[in-house]
Design a protein around this motif. Structure first.
Motif, PDB file in Angstrom:
ATOM      1  N   GLU A 132      14.547 -12.993   1.381  1.00 29.49           N
ATOM      2  CA  GLU A 132      14.160 -14.285   1.939  1.00 29.49           C
ATOM      3  C   GLU A 132      12.728 -14.659   1.566  1.00 29.49           C
ATOM      4  O   GLU A 132      12.388 -15.842   1.502  1.00 29.49           O
ATOM      5  CB  GLU A 132      14.283 -14.243   3.465  1.00 29.49           C
ATOM      6  CG  GLU A 132      15.697 -14.137   3.975  1.00 29.49           C
ATOM      7  CD  GLU A 132      16.442 -15.461   3.950  1.00 29.49           C
ATOM      8  OE1 GLU A 132      15.965 -16.426   4.553  1.00 29.49           O
ATOM      9  OE2 GLU A 132      17.506 -15.512   3.293  1.00 29.49           O
ATOM     10  N   THR A 208       2.154 -15.143  -1.357  1.00 26.83           N
ATOM     11  CA  THR A 208       3.330 -16.014  -1.311  1.00 26.83           C
ATOM     12  C   THR A 208       4.005 -15.975   0.049  1.00 26.83           C
ATOM     13  O   THR A 208       4.484 -16.989   0.549  1.00 26.83           O
ATOM     14  CB  THR A 208       4.347 -15.595  -2.390  1.00 26.83           C
ATOM     15  OG1 THR A 208       3.723 -15.679  -3.670  1.00 26.83           O
ATOM     16  CG2 THR A 208       5.585 -16.475  -2.368  1.00 26.83           C
ATOM     17  N   CYS A 209       4.041 -14.784   0.654  1.00 30.55           N
ATOM     18  CA  CYS A 209       4.758 -14.627   1.924  1.00 30.55           C
ATOM     19  C   CYS A 209       4.092 -13.555   2.772  1.00 30.55           C
ATOM     20  O   CYS A 209       3.554 -12.579   2.248  1.00 30.55           O
ATOM     21  CB  CYS A 209       6.220 -14.240   1.664  1.00 30.55           C
ATOM     22  SG  CYS A 209       7.239 -14.133   3.157  1.00 30.55           S
ATOM     23  N   LEU A 226      -2.033 -17.061   3.483  1.00 30.86           N
ATOM     24  CA  LEU A 226      -0.986 -17.660   2.662  1.00 30.86           C
ATOM     25  C   LEU A 226      -1.573 -18.631   1.648  1.00 30.86           C
ATOM     26  O   LEU A 226      -2.469 -19.419   1.967  1.00 30.86           O
ATOM     27  CB  LEU A 226       0.017 -18.404   3.544  1.00 30.86           C
ATOM     28  CG  LEU A 226       0.982 -17.544   4.366  1.00 30.86           C
ATOM     29  CD1 LEU A 226       1.734 -18.410   5.365  1.00 30.86           C
ATOM     30  CD2 LEU A 226       1.963 -16.817   3.450  1.00 30.86           C
ATOM     31  N   THR A 231       4.966 -18.934   2.931  1.00 34.11           N
ATOM     32  CA  THR A 231       5.847 -18.793   4.090  1.00 34.11           C
ATOM     33  C   THR A 231       5.496 -17.554   4.898  1.00 34.11           C
ATOM     34  O   THR A 231       5.238 -16.489   4.323  1.00 34.11           O
ATOM     35  CB  THR A 231       7.325 -18.681   3.639  1.00 34.11           C
ATOM     36  OG1 THR A 231       7.685 -19.860   2.924  1.00 34.11           O
ATOM     37  CG2 THR A 231       8.253 -18.515   4.834  1.00 34.11           C
ATOM     38  N   LEU A 233       7.289 -15.149   7.669  1.00 35.85           N
ATOM     39  CA  LEU A 233       8.505 -14.784   8.391  1.00 35.85           C
ATOM     40  C   LEU A 233       8.107 -13.900   9.566  1.00 35.85           C
ATOM     41  O   LEU A 233       7.535 -12.830   9.375  1.00 35.85           O
ATOM     42  CB  LEU A 233       9.478 -14.039   7.472  1.00 35.85           C
ATOM     43  CG  LEU A 233      10.029 -14.824   6.275  1.00 35.85           C
ATOM     44  CD1 LEU A 233      10.930 -13.933   5.433  1.00 35.85           C
ATOM     45  CD2 LEU A 233      10.785 -16.055   6.731  1.00 35.85           C
ATOM     46  N   GLU A 254       0.681 -26.873   3.132  1.00 36.93           N
ATOM     47  CA  GLU A 254       2.149 -26.998   3.175  1.00 36.93           C
ATOM     48  C   GLU A 254       2.812 -25.656   3.475  1.00 36.93           C
ATOM     49  O   GLU A 254       3.700 -25.195   2.755  1.00 36.93           O
ATOM     50  CB  GLU A 254       2.677 -27.583   1.856  1.00 36.93           C
ATOM     51  CG  GLU A 254       2.157 -28.975   1.560  1.00 36.93           C
ATOM     52  CD  GLU A 254       2.705 -29.548   0.271  1.00 36.93           C
ATOM     53  OE1 GLU A 254       3.353 -30.601   0.320  1.00 36.93           O
ATOM     54  OE2 GLU A 254       2.496 -28.912  -0.789  1.00 36.93           O
ATOM     55  N   LEU A 255       2.374 -25.050   4.573  1.00 37.51           N
ATOM     56  CA  LEU A 255       2.862 -23.728   4.949  1.00 37.51           C
ATOM     57  C   LEU A 255       4.100 -23.827   5.838  1.00 37.51           C
ATOM     58  O   LEU A 255       4.284 -24.805   6.563  1.00 37.51           O
ATOM     59  CB  LEU A 255       1.765 -22.951   5.680  1.00 37.51           C
ATOM     60  CG  LEU A 255       0.421 -22.813   4.952  1.00 37.51           C
ATOM     61  CD1 LEU A 255      -0.552 -22.017   5.800  1.00 37.51           C
ATOM     62  CD2 LEU A 255       0.614 -22.170   3.580  1.00 37.51           C
ATOM     63  N   THR A 256       4.917 -22.784   5.789  1.00 40.12           N
ATOM     64  CA  THR A 256       6.115 -22.689   6.626  1.00 40.12           C
ATOM     65  C   THR A 256       6.039 -21.428   7.465  1.00 40.12           C
ATOM     66  O   THR A 256       5.740 -20.346   6.945  1.00 40.12           O
ATOM     67  CB  THR A 256       7.394 -22.635   5.763  1.00 40.12           C
ATOM     68  OG1 THR A 256       7.482 -23.829   4.978  1.00 40.12           O
ATOM     69  CG2 THR A 256       8.639 -22.510   6.628  1.00 40.12           C
ATOM     70  N   VAL A 257       6.306 -21.566   8.775  1.00 41.93           N
ATOM     71  CA  VAL A 257       6.406 -20.409   9.672  1.00 41.93           C
ATOM     72  C   VAL A 257       7.789 -20.450  10.306  1.00 41.93           C
ATOM     73  O   VAL A 257       8.171 -21.450  10.914  1.00 41.93           O
ATOM     74  CB  VAL A 257       5.329 -20.432  10.773  1.00 41.93           C
ATOM     75  CG1 VAL A 257       5.506 -19.230  11.703  1.00 41.93           C
ATOM     76  CG2 VAL A 257       3.934 -20.432  10.175  1.00 41.93           C
ATOM     77  N   ARG A 258       8.555 -19.384  10.142  1.00 39.87           N
ATOM     78  CA  ARG A 258       9.879 -19.343  10.762  1.00 39.87           C
ATOM     79  C   ARG A 258      10.237 -17.927  11.176  1.00 39.87           C
ATOM     80  O   ARG A 258       9.688 -16.948  10.663  1.00 39.87           O
ATOM     81  CB  ARG A 258      10.949 -19.914   9.843  1.00 39.87           C
ATOM     82  CG  ARG A 258      11.131 -19.234   8.513  1.00 39.87           C
ATOM     83  CD  ARG A 258      12.106 -20.036   7.645  1.00 39.87           C
ATOM     84  NE  ARG A 258      12.257 -19.501   6.306  1.00 39.87           N
ATOM     85  CZ  ARG A 258      13.181 -18.610   5.953  1.00 39.87           C
ATOM     86  NH1 ARG A 258      14.039 -18.164   6.846  1.00 39.87           N
ATOM     87  NH2 ARG A 258      13.252 -18.176   4.708  1.00 39.87           N
TER      88      ARG A 258
END
Length: 323
Positions: A132, A208-209, A226, A231, A233, A254-258
Motif C-alpha cells: 500500500e 514517500t510514505c 513526508l 502518504t 498509513l 498535498e499529503l494523505t493520512v489514512r
C-alpha cells in the motif's frame, strides 16, 4: 479445558483469568483446534482494554491468532483432522479454540511452530502495508517503532525490494540488530529532531510514505518528514495520545493520512490478492528469508507474566503463550 477469560474491561494483568470451561464443538464451516502456541500482540491487549476495532462480548476469550492441530471439523469443512494450521479467532489463549474454516492456513513442515504461531497478524500486515505504501525501488519509507516485531518485518521486506528505510527508536540498544536486518538509517526520537534528521538524510526531499504505530508527538513529527504527495498509513497508537497535524503542511504538500486495519484490508481486496499475499508470506517464512524471533514462552497459568513481558520496552522478539 483451560482457557484465558475476562469478564470485565481493564488492564489485562488484572482482568485475565485462567478458567475451566467446556470444550466447544465445531458448528457448520467451523473447526476445533488443539492450540500449540499463540502470540501476544498489541491488538490482543487493546481488545481486552476495549480499545480495539472489535468489541468484546463479555465474558470473552482473548488472543487473536495461533497455530494448532485440527481436532474435529463441522459440517461442510473440507479439511482432515490432524492437520497443522495457522488460524485466527477470538480466544486463542486456550487449550482448544474454534475457528472458521476460511481463517485456516495449512502450515508447511518447513515452518516451525514458533514461527507459524505468528504467521498472520504481523507478516500479512507488513506485506500488505509495504504494498500500500507504493514506495519505488531506491525510494524512502519511514516507520515509527522500528524495533517492534512488525517494524523488523517491514525492514526485511523493504530490503528485499530495494527500498531504503528510516526507523525511529526511543533507545539505541537495538540499533545494530536493526541495521543488520537492513534498516538504512536510525533516528532516536528522544535525542534528535526527527524532521531535521530526515530532511538531512533525504537531501531535503522527504520520504514517500510513513508507517506510524505510535501516534502523539511522534506521528506529528513524522508527518513533517513526508515529501510532496506523500502518504502516512496509521496502524496503531502505542503512545495512547492523539497527534496534532499541521493542516497547512497537508494542504501545500498535498499529503494523505489514512488508517490501515488488516481485517478491513482483507475484506476489501479480491481473493486473488489475498492468495498472493498468503503464498508470498509462507514462502518467505519457509525459506527463512524473513525472521520472526521469539524472546520467551509462557504457559496459560503465567498469562499475567506473559502480557507484562510483551509490554516491556526493549524486547527483541515475540512473546508466546503455549498451553
Amino acid at each position: 479445558m483451560k482457557s484465558i477469560i475476562f469478564d470485565k474491561i481493564g488492564t489485562p494483568t488484572d482482568t485475565l483469568k485462567l478458567t475451566d470451561v467446556p470444550t466447544p464443538q465445531p458448528g457448520p464451516d467451523e473447526v476445533l483446534i488443539k492450540v500449540i502456541a499463540s502470540p501476544v500482540n498489541p491488538s490482543d491487549i487493546k481488545f481486552v482494554e476495549n480499545l480495539y476495532g472489535i468489541r468484546p462480548h463479555l465474558p470473552s476469550g482473548a488472543g487473536f491468532e495461533g497455530v494448532g492441530i485440527v481436532e474435529a471439523v463441522g459440517e461442510s469443512v473440507h479439511l482432515r483432522a490432524g492437520m497443522r494450521v495457522s488460524f485466527t479467532s477470538i480466544g486463542t489463549w486456550s487449550e482448544y479454540a474454534i475457528a472458521p474454516q476460511r481463517s485456516l492456513i495449512p502450515v508447511p513442515d518447513a515452518i516451525p511452530d514458533d514461527v507459524a504461531a505468528q504467521l498472520f497478524v504481523n507478516p500479512f500486515s507488513a506485506y500488505a502495508m509495504v504494498q500500500e505504501a507504493k514506495v519505488p525501488e531506491n525510494g524512502w519509507l519511514m516507520l515509527t517503532a522500528a524495533g517492534s516485531a512488525f517494524g523488523k518485518l517491514v525492514i526485511q521486506l523493504c530490503t528485499m525490494r530495494g527500498i531504503k528505510t528510516i526507523g525511529t527508536v526511543r533507545r539505541d540498544d537495538l540499533n545494530d540488530e536493526l541495521r543488520a536486518l537492513g534498516l538504512t538509517e536510525v533516528v532516536n526520537t528522544e535525542t534528535e529532531s526527527v524532521s531535521a534528521r530526515v530532511k538531512q538524510i533525504t537531501g531535503g526531499e522527504g520520504v514517500t510514505c510513513v508507517l506510524d504505530a505510535v501516534g502523539g508527538h511522534t506521528a506529528s513529527e513524522a508527518l513533517k518528514c513526508l515529501g510532496k504527495g506523500g502518504t502516512m498509513l496509521v496502524y496503531g497508537v502505542l503512545s495512547g495520545q492523539e497527534p496534532a497535524f499541521n493542516i497547512g503542511l497537508m494542504i501545500f504538500r498535498e499529503l494523505t493520512v489514512r488508517g490501515f486495519w488488516l481485517s478491513d484490508w482483507m475484506r476489501r481486496v479480491d481473493s486473488q490478492t489475498r492468495q498472493d499475499v498468503a503464498q508470498n508470506v509462507i514462502q518467505l517464512l519457509a525459506s527463512g528469508k524473513i525472521q520472526l524471533p521469539v524472546e520467551a514462552s509462557y504457559t496459560l497459568d503465567q498469562i499475567a507474566e506473559a502480557v507484562e513481558h510483551a509490554e516491556r520496552p526493549g524486547r527483541w522478539g515475540k512473546i508466546l503463550v503455549k498451553p
